[in-house]
Design a protein around this motif. Sequence first.
Motif, PDB file in Angstrom:
ATOM      1  N   CYS A   1       1.192  -4.565  -6.999  1.00 42.58           N
ATOM      2  CA  CYS A   1       0.779  -3.193  -7.304  1.00 42.58           C
ATOM      3  C   CYS A   1       0.092  -3.118  -8.668  1.00 42.58           C
ATOM      4  O   CYS A   1      -0.938  -2.445  -8.827  1.00 42.58           O
ATOM      5  N   HIS A   2       0.638  -3.818  -9.636  1.00 42.12           N
ATOM      6  CA  HIS A   2       0.036  -3.786 -10.970  1.00 42.12           C
ATOM      7  C   HIS A   2      -1.343  -4.435 -10.975  1.00 42.12           C
ATOM      8  O   HIS A   2      -2.249  -3.989 -11.695  1.00 42.12           O
ATOM      9  N   ALA A   3      -1.528  -5.494 -10.168  1.00 42.34           N
ATOM     10  CA  ALA A   3      -2.827  -6.151 -10.115  1.00 42.34           C
ATOM     11  C   ALA A   3      -3.884  -5.248  -9.488  1.00 42.34           C
ATOM     12  O   ALA A   3      -5.062  -5.321  -9.841  1.00 42.34           O
ATOM     13  N   LEU A   4      -3.490  -4.375  -8.575  1.00 42.50           N
ATOM     14  CA  LEU A   4      -4.437  -3.481  -7.912  1.00 42.50           C
ATOM     15  C   LEU A   4      -4.711  -2.216  -8.723  1.00 42.50           C
ATOM     16  O   LEU A   4      -5.807  -1.659  -8.660  1.00 42.50           O
ATOM     17  N   TRP A   5      -3.701  -1.755  -9.423  1.00 44.08           N
ATOM     18  CA  TRP A   5      -3.841  -0.512 -10.197  1.00 44.08           C
ATOM     19  C   TRP A   5      -2.991  -0.664 -11.442  1.00 44.08           C
ATOM     20  O   TRP A   5      -1.758  -0.690 -11.382  1.00 44.08           O
ATOM     21  N   THR A   6      -3.613  -0.782 -12.577  1.00 42.87           N
ATOM     22  CA  THR A   6      -2.926  -1.145 -13.819  1.00 42.87           C
ATOM     23  C   THR A   6      -1.784  -0.203 -14.179  1.00 42.87           C
ATOM     24  O   THR A   6      -0.733  -0.660 -14.652  1.00 42.87           O
ATOM     25  N   PRO A   7      -1.893   1.125 -13.988  1.00 51.77           N
ATOM     26  CA  PRO A   7      -0.756   1.996 -14.362  1.00 51.77           C
ATOM     27  C   PRO A   7       0.489   1.796 -13.510  1.00 51.77           C
ATOM     28  O   PRO A   7       1.553   2.323 -13.866  1.00 51.77           O
ATOM     29  N   ALA A   8       0.391   1.069 -12.400  1.00 49.95           N
ATOM     30  CA  ALA A   8       1.570   0.866 -11.561  1.00 49.95           C
ATOM     31  C   ALA A   8       2.643   0.136 -12.362  1.00 49.95           C
ATOM     32  O   ALA A   8       2.377  -0.886 -12.991  1.00 49.95           O
ATOM     33  N   ALA A   9       3.848   0.681 -12.357  1.00 49.52           N
ATOM     34  CA  ALA A   9       4.919   0.114 -13.178  1.00 49.52           C
ATOM     35  C   ALA A   9       6.258   0.349 -12.506  1.00 49.52           C
ATOM     36  O   ALA A   9       6.370   1.055 -11.502  1.00 49.52           O
TER      37      ALA A   9
ATOM     38  N   MET B   1       0.808  -1.225   0.000  1.00 50.80           N
ATOM     39  CA  MET B   1       0.000   0.000   0.000  1.00 50.80           C
ATOM     40  C   MET B   1       0.840   1.274   0.000  1.00 50.80           C
ATOM     41  O   MET B   1       0.533   2.213  -0.740  1.00 50.80           O
ATOM     42  N   PRO B   2       1.913   1.395   0.806  1.00 54.98           N
ATOM     43  CA  PRO B   2       2.712   2.630   0.718  1.00 54.98           C
ATOM     44  C   PRO B   2       3.317   2.849  -0.667  1.00 54.98           C
ATOM     45  O   PRO B   2       3.301   3.969  -1.188  1.00 54.98           O
ATOM     46  N   HIS B   3       3.868   1.789  -1.282  1.00 54.44           N
ATOM     47  CA  HIS B   3       4.442   1.946  -2.623  1.00 54.44           C
ATOM     48  C   HIS B   3       3.359   2.283  -3.641  1.00 54.44           C
ATOM     49  O   HIS B   3       3.574   3.103  -4.544  1.00 54.44           O
ATOM     50  N   LEU B   4       2.210   1.625  -3.506  1.00 51.70           N
ATOM     51  CA  LEU B   4       1.137   1.858  -4.462  1.00 51.70           C
ATOM     52  C   LEU B   4       0.635   3.288  -4.375  1.00 51.70           C
ATOM     53  O   LEU B   4       0.383   3.943  -5.401  1.00 51.70           O
ATOM     54  N   TYR B   5       0.497   3.816  -3.155  1.00 50.26           N
ATOM     55  CA  TYR B   5       0.030   5.201  -3.007  1.00 50.26           C
ATOM     56  C   TYR B   5       1.037   6.181  -3.614  1.00 50.26           C
ATOM     57  O   TYR B   5       0.645   7.146  -4.283  1.00 50.26           O
ATOM     58  N   GLN B   6       2.321   5.938  -3.389  1.00 47.43           N
ATOM     59  CA  GLN B   6       3.320   6.864  -3.938  1.00 47.43           C
ATOM     60  C   GLN B   6       3.229   6.928  -5.461  1.00 47.43           C
ATOM     61  O   GLN B   6       3.332   8.012  -6.041  1.00 47.43           O
ATOM     62  N   GLN B   7       3.061   5.786  -6.097  1.00 50.63           N
ATOM     63  CA  GLN B   7       2.962   5.796  -7.563  1.00 50.63           C
ATOM     64  C   GLN B   7       1.664   6.463  -8.014  1.00 50.63           C
ATOM     65  O   GLN B   7       1.650   7.205  -9.007  1.00 50.63           O
ATOM     66  N   TRP B   8       0.584   6.175  -7.294  1.00 53.64           N
ATOM     67  CA  TRP B   8      -0.695   6.801  -7.638  1.00 53.64           C
ATOM     68  C   TRP B   8      -0.607   8.310  -7.474  1.00 53.64           C
ATOM     69  O   TRP B   8      -1.074   9.082  -8.333  1.00 53.64           O
TER      70      TRP B   8
ATOM     71  N   PRO C   1     -25.021   3.515  -9.028  1.00 52.32           N
ATOM     72  CA  PRO C   1     -24.159   2.607  -9.796  1.00 52.32           C
ATOM     73  C   PRO C   1     -22.903   2.287  -8.997  1.00 52.32           C
ATOM     74  O   PRO C   1     -22.570   2.991  -8.045  1.00 52.32           O
ATOM     75  N   PRO C   2     -22.172   1.224  -9.354  1.00 47.51           N
ATOM     76  CA  PRO C   2     -20.974   0.861  -8.598  1.00 47.51           C
ATOM     77  C   PRO C   2     -19.965   2.002  -8.565  1.00 47.51           C
ATOM     78  O   PRO C   2     -19.898   2.830  -9.478  1.00 47.51           O
ATOM     79  N   ALA C   3     -19.209   2.022  -7.492  1.00 48.33           N
ATOM     80  CA  ALA C   3     -18.209   3.083  -7.320  1.00 48.33           C
ATOM     81  C   ALA C   3     -17.115   2.950  -8.374  1.00 48.33           C
ATOM     82  O   ALA C   3     -16.637   1.857  -8.650  1.00 48.33           O
ATOM     83  N   GLN C   4     -16.738   4.085  -8.944  1.00 49.74           N
ATOM     84  CA  GLN C   4     -15.672   4.118  -9.954  1.00 49.74           C
ATOM     85  C   GLN C   4     -14.390   4.616  -9.277  1.00 49.74           C
ATOM     86  O   GLN C   4     -14.082   5.804  -9.281  1.00 49.74           O
ATOM     87  N   LEU C   5     -13.665   3.693  -8.668  1.00 47.82           N
ATOM     88  CA  LEU C   5     -12.454   4.041  -7.918  1.00 47.82           C
ATOM     89  C   LEU C   5     -11.214   3.613  -8.690  1.00 47.82           C
ATOM     90  O   LEU C   5     -11.251   2.673  -9.495  1.00 47.82           O
ATOM     91  N   ASP C   6     -10.104   4.318  -8.412  1.00 48.66           N
ATOM     92  CA  ASP C   6      -8.824   3.930  -9.017  1.00 48.66           C
ATOM     93  C   ASP C   6      -8.275   2.666  -8.367  1.00 48.66           C
ATOM     94  O   ASP C   6      -7.750   1.781  -9.054  1.00 48.66           O
ATOM     95  N   MET C   7      -8.380   2.593  -7.053  1.00 42.07           N
ATOM     96  CA  MET C   7      -7.852   1.429  -6.335  1.00 42.07           C
ATOM     97  C   MET C   7      -8.509   1.360  -4.971  1.00 42.07           C
ATOM     98  O   MET C   7      -8.972   2.377  -4.427  1.00 42.07           O
ATOM     99  N   ALA C   8      -8.532   0.137  -4.403  1.00 42.81           N
ATOM    100  CA  ALA C   8      -9.115  -0.073  -3.074  1.00 42.81           C
ATOM    101  C   ALA C   8      -8.369  -1.199  -2.358  1.00 42.81           C
ATOM    102  O   ALA C   8      -8.964  -2.212  -1.997  1.00 42.81           O
ATOM    103  N   PRO C   9      -7.046  -1.055  -2.142  1.00 45.21           N
ATOM    104  CA  PRO C   9      -6.306  -2.109  -1.440  1.00 45.21           C
ATOM    105  C   PRO C   9      -6.597  -2.069   0.054  1.00 45.21           C
ATOM    106  O   PRO C   9      -6.968  -1.019   0.614  1.00 45.21           O
ATOM    107  N   CYS C  10      -6.425  -3.188   0.715  1.00 43.17           N
ATOM    108  CA  CYS C  10      -6.571  -3.227   2.164  1.00 43.17           C
ATOM    109  C   CYS C  10      -5.627  -4.264   2.743  1.00 43.17           C
ATOM    110  O   CYS C  10      -5.344  -5.293   2.105  1.00 43.17           O
ATOM    111  N   PHE C  11      -5.137  -3.988   3.919  1.00 43.45           N
ATOM    112  CA  PHE C  11      -4.289  -4.915   4.653  1.00 43.45           C
ATOM    113  C   PHE C  11      -4.906  -5.079   6.035  1.00 43.45           C
ATOM    114  O   PHE C  11      -4.856  -4.168   6.861  1.00 43.45           O
TER     115      PHE C  11
END
Length: 1172
Positions: A655-663, A407-414, A523-533
């Motif tokens: 990270c890529h599985a949770l948010w596709t632009p993560a690279a 989650m910390p790495h994913l947020y930084q990239q987002w 309608p369903p929420a249109q979110l960029d990502m929703a990770p949880c630990f």
Amino acid sequence: MQPDDGDVPMDGGHTGAARMHCPVPGCVAAAHRGHAGWETFTGLRAHVDAHILGQIPGAVPAEWLRARNMVSCRECSHLISRRCNGGVHRTCLADRMAARPQPLSLPGACGDADLDAVLGSLPSLDEMFSAPVGTRDLISSALLPSAQKEFLRCIVQVLQHNTGDAWAAPEDWQTRLRASGVVWLGLSFSCFAKLVVARRGAPRLARQQTDEEKEQAARLVAEQYARRGMPGKAVQRLSGAPPAAPTPDTVAATQAKFPTRPPHQAASLRAAAPPANDISCDEVVRAVRSFPRGAAPGPTGMRPDFLKQLVDAGDEQYGAQALTDLVNLLADGRAPAALRPYLGGARGTALAKLSKTGTADVRPLCAREALRRLVGKVLLRSELPALRAHLLPHQLAVGVSAGAEVMPHLYQQWEHHYRADTDRVCLSYDEGNAHNVVDRHVFLTRMQEVAPGLSRWLEYIYPTDIDTKVFFHHVVIPSVAGGQQGCPLMTACHAVVQRLLLESLGLVDPPAGTAVALPTLQPPAQLDMAPCFADDGLLAGPSGEVLRALQHWSVVMPRLGLKLSTASVAPVAGRQHQVDLRPFAALGCALCEDGNFEVLKSPVGDADFNRQYCLQRAAQQLSCRLLVVASGFALRFYFADAAYIGSRLLVLERCHALWTPAAWDGLDGGSELGLAIARCNGLLQQAGLQPPLGDQPDRSLSQPAISHRLREVHVLAWKAAAGTDDVCRLHACSADSAETVLNLVPSRILDTNLSKDDFLTCLGGRLGVDMCLGGGACRFCGLPMDVKGRHPQSCMAGGDAVALHNGLRDLLHDYCARAQLRPQALLDGRRRPADIFLRGGAGLLPALPDGSRPVGLGALALDVAIINSLGPSHWDDTLRGAPDAVTAYAQRKRDHLDTAASCQQVGIHYQPLVWDIYGGCTAATRAFLHRLAGLVATVEGIDLTLPGPACCRAGARSWTGIAPSASWQKQYERFRERLIEGMPKEAYIYPASTLHCTICTFRAFTAGPLEDTKAVERWLQVLDKAQKSPEWPKGAFRLRMGRPTLEGSAAIFRYEDLDGHIHSMRSALRGAILEAGGEAAEGTDWSKAKPLPGTREGEPAAHLPDIVHSTVLRWTSEPTSREEAKELFEKLAEHWEPMEITVKMAKAVLEDIPYMHIPDDKEHVWWRWDAD
């Protein structure tokens, strides 16, 4: 004062300054043999015990025993004082008393009234479980067999007499007596009951401690952890949250953490749970060994460390199998129903903390029974694949490696991607007391759908119709809802409920046919990502969508028993945002308009915020002196970048599985990753180390790989700034075998038990610290003493240096005698060339690496020498390199008075054997020991661990290193013992240490000594090309070891290459050999075999086997009847249980003794591959 157990003689344990020697005439440790002796009676007694037990030949004189008022214990035969129980150790006396049959005595025999009185005098289960009875971390080796026997007896009782109503009120006294005698949880009921009765009384609550008293208590506990070899726990005790004092306020706060039963729960119904997954013995043993050392006990006081001792000591198979049967019984929910409140309960602990509002609060922790934790471990592991499939990619707390780092790495990239978007926000949330309040009916229902093999055990320990009990300082807290904080199963149970929240937002689909569901946001929420630990998570996306999701959760979360304790909203654009944050504030969110907040204890925000946050956390750690001074824990600043890069590599896929632009943004010089790689490359460039780190994700960017390279940088910097004394010590301590003395297994019988002073002296010499005052004169030679303590290790005028030389000489003499070499000690005062003379010892010479091939020499003169490589006579040689001092001194001995040449003229080969006081020795010395040990093993028919390598390099081979479990090794050793006992004497059975699977033979040992010095270099290039091939495996792989078969001249284990990686490795080697200009023979086909270019004429080509196998038996000569031998072998092999083995490494070795009977050291291993 320590109690006297009769272990010391009447005249004390130390007789002044004189050293003590063995009283047995003719023993190598006798005074007249020049042995160094012992400073304390404890060491001498262990040696004398070995004489009494027959481990060392020779009888102890009766006069010596009478003078010390000592005898041999009647039970164990070890030395004991006559005044201790008449000559019996206390532990031996206890074993003897325990072995006596104890008559069952009940008042009034079969009278129900008397029986009711007896049973009524016993404490209740509540009293037993809440009694503060302390238990030892480990049981001593003397008491372990008795404890193991008693515990297994209890398990057998449970397995034989268990019924679902075993603790219900029976009608007849026999059943009632049996019920009270079925000792669940491994307790001796009567003994434990006596302890509880003795401690009955009004509960006492501790007084409030001062801050100074709390700090002192924490330091004492930390020091105890450090002494027991648990520095991590010691640091945690000092830097972590302290235990809350058991005051009335603490008790009330802890009780408040356990909510009352929801109205719907008692009447909740679920389908009958299916049978539990069947657990194997290997799975139970693996789970037991996975417990961390020093894990806390449950209410009964049983510790997981005792279960480790149970499966590792004595007859492992019997103990492990009995434990496995008990685990399966518990997992299937077949334990007595009346024990559910206790097996489902725990011992409560409260840690002090501050609430989100800054007020004093507690964090409740529950230490459950060791058996309950064990059952949870094995069942959870059996259902991990199903749980991963259900929870990934969003939930990262169950079965995900490095899940907390995602989650910390994913947020930084987002944040880096959307930093110009003025409408996007990220919501960071944390659920309050989640494991204790999550709806019990909901998680039981969903877990039955997702992981049905866990259901019966979950229904047993988390019932919805009765209370389970948490015992907290004489207060019994009912646990009637939710789970228990700290339960390993609760992480998975909460995670499946947490997924319901994501289902309610329309982010994932609910399982087909599920019995629990929440209203879905439309309608369903249109979110960029929703990770949880676990109970922490992020919701990131357009502000309107995040607000809709939060509003929907505020409605549906109470249905699951959950609530948010904290929620922080950070606009990705910082203060340049255009988001209306008032609706978020109305829902109780903290507003972080500057974009600075923390995610799972990691700071995310601008550089100043991150720096201050890290400095504050580091200050908490560095405030613990134990962290730096005692434990040696201190993260070097230059490894921080390695940790960051390695962490990014680990979480890249998640990270890529949770948010596709993560690279992977290593090419971006402005990203954190790019900057970290650039800093590491700057250090490598300054040190002149090539190549630099790449910018693409591969194994070279793992944390261990980068840390290893950065370590080289700072070692080079240290060497460049080091003085001559530091360089000399480095050379002396880096020689082969120099570390041996610190790796010896302590044994008083073998005299390898270092005292505290010996260990400090050994360690201090390596560190170069001052160990004595210095300035005084040596009492043997009169020269001044130095503060480093080096002169006593060099002085040959007498003292320890001479005693060490004489002791080593006598030890070699004894081994030569055991090898039937008829050694002659040269002890007279005339000038003599050596210490030991062997008339027929020239047979040892072909294994020596000095290049000599003596002709007509039948005798061997061994000259023993021990030098101090840091002494003034050897300083210059040591400064040149690690082995130079011992090598130069060996040559000096040969040249002195032309000793070697003079001996050769009369048909004697002169061989100096030179050791360094720091453990190093010449290659010839190691070779001689290696050969000598082999001769002793041959003569005595034993498997003797070879103390050093032979250096006549005959062949090179690449083989897989199989790292078997202890259970495999014990099975093989039992199988080997049966083979040795039952097979003909012509059969040679391989020791476990020699089993291997050959991948490729580069050069067979049958071709004679390897004299081509360039061969290893050529094959290293081949191995490098093969390892870079796409066919080469990237990680560990599996082999299935089948039942052995006797085929012609050898018996072998055949392996099933489950992952096909042995085939892949051979294919990669085949291609690399062809590319290098050679061609390997395959199987029995040598028609196309061609050696590598540059190979000497007559050298064989490489060979690739066509089977995957390990050899277990060879014939030393033709047996009387091969048919009978094969029939006998097949009968013995029927008991072998095929098993799966994990291969984690491969090695290329120089095989100078046939069939891999070589030590695993630098002299023989010249290349190694380790799985990622």
